[in-house]
Write a protein that holds these residues in place. Structure first.
Motif, short mmCIF file in Angstrom:
data_model
loop_
_atom_site.label_atom_id
_atom_site.label_comp_id
_atom_site.label_asym_id
_atom_site.label_seq_id
_atom_site.Cartn_x
_atom_site.Cartn_y
_atom_site.Cartn_z
N GLN A 249 0.84 -1.21 0.00
CA GLN A 249 0.00 0.00 0.00
C GLN A 249 0.87 1.25 0.00
N ARG A 250 1.94 1.24 0.80
CA ARG A 250 2.85 2.40 0.84
C ARG A 250 3.49 2.62 -0.53
N ASP A 251 3.87 1.51 -1.19
CA ASP A 251 4.47 1.61 -2.52
C ASP A 251 3.50 2.25 -3.52
N LYS A 252 2.23 1.85 -3.45
CA LYS A 252 1.22 2.41 -4.35
C LYS A 252 1.01 3.89 -4.09
N GLU A 253 0.97 4.25 -2.82
CA GLU A 253 0.73 5.65 -2.48
C GLU A 253 1.92 6.53 -2.85
N GLY A 254 3.14 5.95 -2.84
CA GLY A 254 4.34 6.69 -3.17
C GLY A 254 4.54 6.88 -4.66
#
Length: 115
Positions: free
Chosen positions: A109-114
């Motif tokens: 999820q963090r990767d997607k948001e970044g």
């Protein structure tokens, strides 16, 4: 008999009935009311599972979980998915600890948001 065979057969029945006569088929009636009606039923059934578990009666728990699974299968169908998709995801997670799985999803999820 394997459980995934049972789910596949039930998925086929749902597919066959969803476009049927709403006066003759509960599945057709729910599909006729739209996705929100199916989602509302899932919420109701989930609450009934919780209440059955609080009562601690095995037969009641099994019946309510069966109702919940059935309505979740309606949602899967409504969104173009099948029980095999859920089974594949469970198989993918097999052998991972719940904490590892949670950490992997959080990282994803963090990767997607970044991006």
């Amino acid at each position: 008999m394997r459980s995934d065979d049972t789910l596949a057969r039930l998925a086929q029945v749902i597919e066959e009935r969803k476009g049927g006569d709403p006066a003759m088929s509960y599945v057709a009636r729910l599909f006729g009311k739209g996705h929100d009606a199916i989602l509302k039923k899932i919420g109701e059934e989930a609450t009934e599972v919780v209440m059955a578990c609080k009562d601690g009666e095995a037969e009641k728990i099994v019946g309510e979980v069966a109702d919940l699974w059935f309505h979740c299968m309606l949602a899967l169908n409504a969104y173009g998915l099948a029980p095999a998709d859920v089974l594949a995801e469970l198989q993918r997670r097999e052998g991972l600890s719940g904490l590892e799985e949670f950490a992997a999803r959080k990282s994803e999820q963090r990767d997607k948001e970044g991006s």
